[in-house]
Design an enzyme around this catalytic site. Structure first.
Site, short mmCIF file in Angstrom:
data_model
loop_
_atom_site.label_atom_id
_atom_site.label_comp_id
_atom_site.label_asym_id
_atom_site.label_seq_id
_atom_site.Cartn_x
_atom_site.Cartn_y
_atom_site.Cartn_z
N HIS A 37 0.87 -1.18 0.00
CA HIS A 37 0.00 0.00 0.00
C HIS A 37 0.91 1.23 0.00
O HIS A 37 2.03 1.20 0.48
CB HIS A 37 -0.86 -0.04 1.27
CG HIS A 37 -1.93 1.00 1.34
ND1 HIS A 37 -1.69 2.31 1.68
CD2 HIS A 37 -3.28 0.90 1.15
CE1 HIS A 37 -2.83 2.98 1.70
NE2 HIS A 37 -3.81 2.15 1.36
N ASP A 66 3.05 -4.20 8.02
CA ASP A 66 1.77 -3.51 7.81
C ASP A 66 0.68 -4.55 8.04
O ASP A 66 0.43 -5.41 7.20
CB ASP A 66 1.73 -2.95 6.39
CG ASP A 66 0.36 -2.37 6.01
OD1 ASP A 66 -0.58 -2.45 6.82
OD2 ASP A 66 0.24 -1.86 4.88
N GLN A 73 -4.47 -5.30 6.91
CA GLN A 73 -5.38 -6.26 6.28
C GLN A 73 -5.35 -7.64 6.92
O GLN A 73 -6.10 -8.53 6.53
CB GLN A 73 -5.05 -6.39 4.79
CG GLN A 73 -5.19 -5.11 4.00
CD GLN A 73 -6.64 -4.64 3.88
OE1 GLN A 73 -7.58 -5.41 4.09
NE2 GLN A 73 -6.83 -3.38 3.57
N LYS A 127 -10.71 -1.03 10.08
CA LYS A 127 -10.80 -2.23 9.25
C LYS A 127 -11.18 -3.46 10.08
O LYS A 127 -11.37 -4.54 9.51
CB LYS A 127 -9.47 -2.46 8.52
CG LYS A 127 -9.11 -1.33 7.54
CD LYS A 127 -7.83 -1.64 6.82
CE LYS A 127 -7.36 -0.45 5.99
NZ LYS A 127 -8.25 -0.12 4.88
N CYS A 129 -4.68 2.48 -3.81
CA CYS A 129 -3.47 2.98 -3.16
C CYS A 129 -2.31 2.00 -3.35
O CYS A 129 -1.54 1.73 -2.42
CB CYS A 129 -3.70 3.25 -1.68
SG CYS A 129 -4.83 4.62 -1.37
#
Length: 406
Positions: free
Chosen positions: A121, A198, A201, A224, A361
């Site tokens: 991302h 990261d 997700q 999220k 993104c």
């Protein structure tokens, strides 16, 4: 709790959009919020709205207890060792920027390497571009396999003795690729590099254990994972956080302020300048309670079944290209032949079906895929196979419409 019972917890799902029942397939952008989270935030503002840490009155004490209690929930949720390792931020982007601005700029020099992947991302690309420019370090990329995965052999070839930071997404927001973080970390640590993950997700969809992964930093976003927007967290190993300087300064994060010199509070508060996102943290805590009540293993299993079912349905649809590996998280990114993704999303929206369209993104990944944009359907604990059937029917309608028009 079965899917029907879970859906009952989400008020927004029980509405019509453009005359059709809402089919929400955009949870990778932001998830919907259960009643428990909405009520927790409402209760804070109605019953004990107050600033934290500063006051000794009843409301302030309760607000502080709930705020710090949420921090401990995050700690347990990702299995961090200490609450001092959990920094509240505005979200994953802020957390990644914090590492790049504080740790990276203080520890990198010309000749050092930062290693990332093309599937990142933008939030996990641009901060490292800027850190490289500021320090003279080199930015390197682990190449992708044809199916959008990365091989351990390529990791070994890319990470060298000059590598100081490896920053990788746990799960791709486009391809659904689940990266082998534990193995990547072992390789990076063998070369003396720190690992940044990261987790935007992954955290909502599977159990995360930062001690087992052995990563050095891990970033997540509440919105999220059934929580509110504007709040997230950075996990960092204590000795690394202690060595880092704050990137924001002001109230809350200070110990002593003189006319010309100041000192900072201990962890985690030295990184949380100003009045914190109190309601957001309380909402995040409520979201964690909800997810744990449902069960992360159950959520992961449910989404896996949806992904398998969706890929099967897409395989029966002529004129559709699906991107990403066979084994994936609950994300299906695709293009309909000769139809722009924005047109696909617009027609689907007319049927009450919400999907994402654009570059997500992830422009470097779009370039690697040799497309300018894609459509994306992403699933969560409240989605059903019937909704995937509606998506396929909507795509068939879209295909017929553009075939007849053009």
């Amino acid at each position: 709790m079965n899917t029907a019972e879970i859906r009952e917890q989400f008020p927004i799902l029980h509405q019509q959009v453009n005359g059709n029942d809402l089919v929400y397939l955009d949870s990778s952008a932001t998830s919907q919020k259960p009643r428990a989270v909405i009520e927790a935030i409402d209760h804070y503002y109605r019953s004990y709205n107050s600033n934290v840490h500063r006051g000794v009155h009843t409301l302030g004490t309760k607000a502080t207890d709930q705020y710090e209690g949420a921090r401990d929930k995050v700690r347990k949720f990702i299995n961090a060792v200490s609450m001092q390792e959990i920094i509240f931020t505005r979200g994953t982007s802020t957390a990644l920027n914090m590492v790049a601005q504080s740790y990276a700029r203080a520890n990198l020099k010309p000749g050092d390497e930062i290693v990332i992947t093309p599937m990142e991302h933008h939030s996990n690309i641009i901060p490292w571009q800027q850190a490289a420019k500021a320090t003279g370090a080199t930015l390197k990329y682990i190449p992708l396999q044809k199916d959008g995965t990365i091989s351990i052999e390529d990791v070994k070839l890319t990470v060298t003795a000059n590598t100081k930071i490896v920053s990788v997404t746990h799960v791709s927001n486009v391809l659904g690729t689940i990266n082998p973080i534990k193995e990547i970390t072992e390789i990076a640590h063998a070369h003396g590099a720190v690992v940044v993950v990261d987790g935007a997700q992954s955290t909502p969809h599977m159990k995360v254990d930062v001690q087992d992964l052995d990563c050095d930093f891990f970033a997540l976003s509440a919105h999220k994972m059934c929580g509110p927007t504007g709040i997230g967290a950075l996990y960092g190993k204590k000795h690394l956080l202690e060595s880092m300087e704050p990137v924001e300064f002001g109230g809350e994060m200070i110990d002593f302020v003189g006319l010309y010199e100041s000192t900072w509070k201990e962890l985690p508060w030295k990184f949380e300048a100003g009045t914190p996102i109190i309601a957001g943290a309380i909402g995040l805590g409520a979201a964690i309670d909800f997810l744990e009540e449902v069960g992360l293993d159950e959520i992961s299993e449910h989404e896996h079944k949806l992904a398998v079912y969706a890929l099967e349905r897409f395989s029966q649809f002529e004129g559709v290209t699906v991107y990403g590996p066979e084994h994936r998280a609950g994300i299906v990114t695709f293009n309909l032949e000769d139809v722009h993704p924005h047109d696909v999303a617009t027609v689907l929206d007319g049927d009450g079906i919400a999907v994402r369209a654009g570059h997500h993104c992830a422009q470097p990944l779009m370039k690697w895929l040799n497309v300018s944009a894609t459509a994306r359907a992403s699933f969560y604990l409240y989605n059903t196979e019937e909704e995937i059937d509606k998506l396929i029917s909507g795509l068939q309608k879209t295909k017929e419409y553009f075939t007849n028009v053009f």
